[in-house]
Every structure is written in structure tokens, then in C-alpha cells.
Design a protein around this motif. Sequence first.
Motif: not given
Length: 229
Positions: A46-48, A164-166, A50-54
Motif C-alpha cells: 500500500i505504501a509503495r 507511518l510504516d512500522e 502511494l509513492f508510485r513505486f508501482y
Amino acid sequence: RPSVVFDNVLFGYEKDRTILQGLSFEVPAGQNIAIVGPSGAGKSTIARLLFRFYDPWSGRILIDGQDIAQITQTSLRAALGIVPQDSVLFNETIGYNIAYGRADATQADVEAAARDAALMPLIERLPQGFDTEVGERGLKLSGGEKQRVAIARTLVKNPPILLLDEATSALDTRTEQDILATLHRVSEHRTSLSIAHRLSTIADADKILVLQDGQLAESGSHLDLLRRD
Ligand code: ADP
Ligand code: ADP
């Protein structure tokens, strides 16, 4: 209007294996939403996204009503402040590391940031050294102090959305409690999405979404979920 929307997001890293199975959720402005779930559930994915890594196979991700596929990387990065679990600091002063959150920060900005009410709970507990020239250096700090600097570095950008990712999972239990209390103070009334693998670290969230195999299994308040366990 919600700050973050996942609208029927379907995604996998490999074409024969779906990770997010048409996931939909919203982060309303000003609320703290948490996503909890076992390892492998798809939380970091989900975080990836959001940052458009994918990009999703299908479905949409909106920030402030805009599809993130339609906005520039610069505005996307300005909208999102991330605190990962293993923040990397420069072996420079605390002030330098905090100022790095804003590429254009000057010494005066760092000093102003150090007086900022929102940053006080973070900064009070750090060793001296907000000067960007002298003071304690990043590599000498304890894990908890490093995480305080990383959180302050993210907050000086004043990001509309905090991810906040872990953020505390690399810390020992006592330090974790301490940083959780601080995070609670600085994230109140801020739009935030917390990713966690334990319910105990997200007790303050307005709403908790339980992710299992890339789908929402249930949602509710911390108390609701504890009752159902
Ligand atoms: P969580 O954060 O909930 O532990 P992740 O989002 O990291 O889960 O991973 C979800 C699933 O996607 C896992 O099964 C993981 O093995 C797989 N995965 C993660 N990253 C990749 C990748 N780069 N390539 C292929 N599979 C991946
Ligand atoms: P920027 O320096 O572009 O303003 P941030 O300081 O908020 O951005 O974030 C630092 C970098 O961390 C960004 O380039 C962002 O893409 C990257 N990042 C995004 N997601 C993660 C993640 N889950 N874990 C670690 N780093 C991430």
C-alpha cells in the motif's frame, strides 16, 4: 473530502499473483487510520503504491480528490511525509538531519523548527545540537533518538499526509512506548495512515482496518477489534 482514497485497487508484482484484491478504503482529513495485518498481507505494498513505486493494475488511488497517476512526483512527495521503521540519518548534526526534511532549510529555519510547538515533544528529548554546525551527530544517537530525528525531519516539511510504516517496530519495547506516546502527540488532528503488524501499537487510531491476503477482513475501533478477538 477524504485525503486518501484507495478505490478498488487491484495489484500484484507478478502477473499470475494478485497481492491487493480490489482494495478500497479512505483516510478522512484529520483522522488517524491504521492498517494492521499479518506479515505478507500487503501492508507495505500500500505504501509503495502511494509513492508510485508501482501502479495498480486497475482501480485508482486519490490524494485530495486527484488521481496520483495524474500529479507530478514533486507534488506527490510534498503531499506525503513518511516515517519508515529503519530511518537512515547522515553522520551530521541533529539540526542538519532535521533540516534535510526541507531541501531549502536554512539555519534560521532549523532554529524555528526547534521552537515549533508540533516538534517540541520530539525535540525536547534529544541531546543538544540543533545548530547545523556543532552538536551531537546522527550516528551517535540511540535508536529512539534516531527515530525522533527522523520524525522531526518529516514534520518540518509539514506534509498534509503522514505515513507511518512500522515506525516503531525496530525499537525495544520501552523505547517503542516512548516514541508511540510522542507520535500520538504530534499526529493528533493530522491526517495519517499507520501501518502496523500489532494492534497494541495503534491503540490511538480513529479507525483500524484489518488487512488479510490483500483484502479488508474487518474494521473498527481498537476496542471493537479487541472485543471480537
Ligand atoms: P506486508 O507489508 O503486509 O508484510 P508486503 O506488502 O510487503 O506485505 O507483501 C505482500 C506480498 O507481496 C508478500 O507475499 C510478498 O512476498 C510479496 N512481495 C512483496 N514485494 C515483492 C516484490 N518486489 N516482488 C514480488 N513479490 C513481492
Ligand atoms: P522527499 O525527500 O522526496 O521529500 P521524504 O523525505 O518524505 O521525500 O521520503 C524520503 C524517501 O523515502 C522518498 O524518496 C520516498 O519515495 C521514499 N519512500 C517511500 N516509501 C518508502 C518506504 N515504505 N520505506 C522507505 N522509504 C520510502
